[in-house]
Write a protein that holds these residues in place. Structure first.
Motif, mmCIF file in Angstrom:
data_model
loop_
_atom_site.group_PDB
_atom_site.id
_atom_site.type_symbol
_atom_site.label_atom_id
_atom_site.label_comp_id
_atom_site.label_asym_id
_atom_site.label_seq_id
_atom_site.Cartn_x
_atom_site.Cartn_y
_atom_site.Cartn_z
ATOM 1 N N ALA A 301 13.282 12.383 39.463
ATOM 2 C CA ALA A 301 14.697 12.334 39.090
ATOM 3 C C ALA A 301 15.530 13.229 40.004
ATOM 4 N N LYS A 303 14.636 13.955 43.097
ATOM 5 C CA LYS A 303 14.463 13.522 44.489
ATOM 6 C C LYS A 303 15.282 12.279 44.849
ATOM 7 N N PHE A 304 15.268 11.281 43.961
ATOM 8 C CA PHE A 304 15.829 9.991 44.364
ATOM 9 C C PHE A 304 17.343 9.895 44.111
ATOM 10 N N ASP A 330 18.748 10.243 35.127
ATOM 11 C CA ASP A 330 19.232 10.869 36.374
ATOM 12 C C ASP A 330 20.461 10.132 36.898
ATOM 13 N N GLY A 334 18.787 4.552 41.403
ATOM 14 C CA GLY A 334 18.466 3.425 40.527
ATOM 15 C C GLY A 334 17.326 2.568 41.063
ATOM 16 N N ILE A 335 16.877 1.641 40.230
ATOM 17 C CA ILE A 335 15.736 0.802 40.623
ATOM 18 C C ILE A 335 16.075 -0.652 40.298
ATOM 19 N N ILE A 343 6.629 -0.228 40.704
ATOM 20 C CA ILE A 343 6.606 1.180 41.104
ATOM 21 C C ILE A 343 5.547 2.009 40.379
ATOM 22 N N ARG A 349 6.066 2.079 46.868
ATOM 23 C CA ARG A 349 7.268 2.878 47.061
ATOM 24 C C ARG A 349 8.378 1.939 47.512
ATOM 25 N N GLY A 360 3.684 7.945 46.656
ATOM 26 C CA GLY A 360 3.602 6.676 45.917
ATOM 27 C C GLY A 360 2.515 6.677 44.852
ATOM 28 N N VAL A 361 2.022 7.854 44.508
ATOM 29 C CA VAL A 361 0.955 7.915 43.494
ATOM 30 C C VAL A 361 1.468 8.500 42.173
ATOM 31 N N LEU A 363 3.901 7.928 39.947
ATOM 32 C CA LEU A 363 4.110 7.103 38.748
ATOM 33 C C LEU A 363 2.819 6.422 38.290
ATOM 34 N N SER A 387 18.814 6.200 36.682
ATOM 35 C CA SER A 387 17.719 5.598 35.928
ATOM 36 C C SER A 387 17.395 6.498 34.747
ATOM 37 N N PHE A 389 13.861 7.306 32.944
ATOM 38 C CA PHE A 389 12.427 7.144 32.721
ATOM 39 C C PHE A 389 12.111 7.735 31.352
HETATM 40 P P1 ADP Z 1 6.684 8.934 45.116
HETATM 41 O O1 ADP Z 1 7.703 9.668 44.301
HETATM 42 O O2 ADP Z 1 5.645 9.799 45.692
HETATM 43 O O3 ADP Z 1 7.308 8.005 46.101
HETATM 44 P P2 ADP Z 1 6.083 7.602 42.658
HETATM 45 O O4 ADP Z 1 4.870 6.844 42.249
HETATM 46 O O5 ADP Z 1 6.432 8.793 41.854
HETATM 47 O O6 ADP Z 1 5.874 7.969 44.141
HETATM 48 O O7 ADP Z 1 7.289 6.600 42.617
HETATM 49 C C1 ADP Z 1 7.164 5.317 43.176
HETATM 50 C C2 ADP Z 1 8.503 4.802 43.638
HETATM 51 O O8 ADP Z 1 9.346 4.545 42.503
HETATM 52 C C3 ADP Z 1 9.290 5.780 44.478
HETATM 53 O O9 ADP Z 1 8.893 5.735 45.822
HETATM 54 C C4 ADP Z 1 10.708 5.267 44.272
HETATM 55 O O10 ADP Z 1 10.947 4.164 45.109
HETATM 56 C C5 ADP Z 1 10.714 4.782 42.848
HETATM 57 N N1 ADP Z 1 11.234 5.825 41.919
HETATM 58 C C6 ADP Z 1 10.526 6.675 41.179
HETATM 59 N N2 ADP Z 1 11.349 7.461 40.431
HETATM 60 C C7 ADP Z 1 12.598 7.095 40.719
HETATM 61 C C8 ADP Z 1 13.896 7.519 40.271
HETATM 62 N N3 ADP Z 1 14.046 8.490 39.351
HETATM 63 N N4 ADP Z 1 14.971 6.885 40.783
HETATM 64 C C9 ADP Z 1 14.824 5.898 41.680
HETATM 65 N N5 ADP Z 1 13.660 5.466 42.147
HETATM 66 C C10 ADP Z 1 12.537 6.038 41.681
#
Ligand code: ADP
Length: 397
Positions: A301, A303-304, A330, A334-335, A343, A349, A360-361, A363, A387, A389
């Motif tokens: 939350a 980072k993105f 956050d 968004g996704i 994801i 990713r 990418g691990v 989640l 988003s 979560f």
């Molecule tokens: P990482 O954070 O190491 O890339 P994650 O498995 O935690 O790997 O997340 C996979 C992907 O999901 C991320 O690369 C991103 O594209 C997307 N993602 C995860 N959390 C968020 C978020 N809070 N907002 C937007 N995209 C997200």
């Protein structure tokens, strides 16, 4: 054996025989005060045994006590008594009743007061009755065997289906493992390939590189090596989770969220706004795993977000039907709706690691951990507009 032990403990000498034939042999070889016999025995059963004793002049003064449980009804006792049995006790009898009968018979015999009944049955009548009893016992036995056989058949069928299930589960796991190994090798190889490319460009210096370019290449190679290390340790966490035994206990959500924020560190939190609603619930979970899960979600939350945007988080709990939901909202990028399942898979990713570093691990760990704790995880998002979560676990009061 129990009987033998009890009789011996009561101070008696005891000898045992596995069947009537052996019993008769022993009776003829030594002097005995009492015979205790079962009815169902191989070679020579209790009826024949009693009959043989009571028609033998040398043995008929020995009292015979029938002690039995198998398929017994009143006619068994009548037949045994007609054949000369002096006592008849059904198993299980109390020690008190049993010993009273043993003593009664032994002292009666010692006093010469054992009723010496002349056998009331003619040989033919005895044979007829005996056959009847035997047929009934065999019928009972056959019935019992039939039930046992049916039970065995049922058991076999369940066993077969269980083996089938286990085999297909194994096959599925194997396929998953193969796909996993493929992805791992692919994703581990790509940073290695880039490192190799950049380092060899520096080493060969052809085409010639400026000093600034060399520095850039080396710095990028070092960053990729660090990323490789993170990848490996994340993968290990993920793999370990699969076989880990996670004991569940009531865990206060507030403590978990605080632990996650502490691991993230004040430096990273300094530029973010984090609003935490009062967290009062306890959930059924494994505390360190849940802290890890929360850490991953909060770290994502933070980072993105779009470049230049200060992260703003809202963390809150809700309760429904015995489930506690912890949500992390956050203000990030968004996704897209069609990517929201993807994801949660390993290495999936949506962004370049230069823009948003990561393995990418994270989640995938979250999803596996939630499965193992019998919880749920999901995401709601407006593309480009943040988003939420969430994870759900059973309430623990
Ligand atoms: P990482 O954070 O190491 O890339 P994650 O498995 O935690 O790997 O997340 C996979 C992907 O999901 C991320 O690369 C991103 O594209 C997307 N993602 C995860 N959390 C968020 C978020 N809070 N907002 C937007 N995209 C997200």
């Amino acid at each position: 054996m129990v009987l033998e032990t009890k009789l011996k403990a009561a101070g008696m000498d005891v000898d045992c025989a596995p069947n009537g034939i052996e019993g008769l042999r022993k009776l003829r070889a030594e002097k005995f005060d009492l015979v205790i016999t079962d009815l169902m025995m191989s070679e020579m059963d209790g009826y024949q045994f009693t009959h043989a004793i009571k028609t033998d002049d040398a043995l008929k003064s020995i009292p015979v006590l029938v002690y039995t449980a198998t398929y017994t009804d009143a006619k068994d006792e009548a037949l045994a008594r007609n054949l000369g049995a002096n006592g008849f006790i059904l198993k299980p009898a109390t020690d008190e009743d049993f010993f009273a009968e043993v003593k009664r018979l032994v002292s009666q015999a010692a006093a010469g007061a054992l009723p010496q009944e002349t056998l009331s049955l003619e040989e033919m009548a005895y044979l007829r009755q005996y056959t009847e009893r035997l047929v009934r016992k065999l019928q009972d036995k056959v019935g019992e065997l039939e039930i046992a056989r049916n039970r065995l058949q049922d058991l076999n069928a369940t066993l077969e289906s269980r083996v089938k299930e286990a085999t297909s589960e194994l096959r599925r796991t194997n396929e998953e493992l193969e796909a996993f190994a493929y992805t791992v090798s692919h994703d581990l190889r790509s940073p290695l390939r880039s490192i190799e490319g950049m380092v060899s460009a520096v080493v060969t210096n052809s085409p010639p590189l400026s000093e600034e370019e060399r520095q850039q290449f080396l710095a990028r190679a070092a960053a990729l090596a660090v990323q490789g290390q993170h990848l490996i340790s994340d993968l290990l966490d993920y793999a370990r989770l699969k076989s880990a035994d996670l004991p569940l206990a009531p865990v206060p959500l507030e403590r978990v969220v605080n632990a996650a924020l502490e691991s993230i560190g004040s430096a990273q939190l300094a530029r973010a706004k984090v609003n935490i609603a009062p967290l009062r619930s306890n959930v059924l979970a494994n505390e360190s795993t849940l802290s890890h899960v929360t850490y991953n979600l909060v770290a994502n939350a933070l980072k993105f977000v779009k470049p230049g945007v200060a992260p703003s988080l809202h963390i809150f709990e809700t309760e429904r039907d015995g489930w506690i939901r912890l949500s992390i909202t956050d203000n990030g990028i968004g996704i897209p709706a069609d990517q929201r399942e993807r994801i949660f898979k390993v290495f999936e990713r949506l962004h370049d690691s230069r823009a948003y570093p990561g393995t990418g691990v994270g989640l995938a760990i979250v999803q596996r951990a939630m499965e193992k704790m019998r919880g749920r995880v999901g995401v709601d998002s407006n593309e480009g507009n943040g988003s939420t979560f969430w994870i759900e676990l059973p309430t623990a009061g």
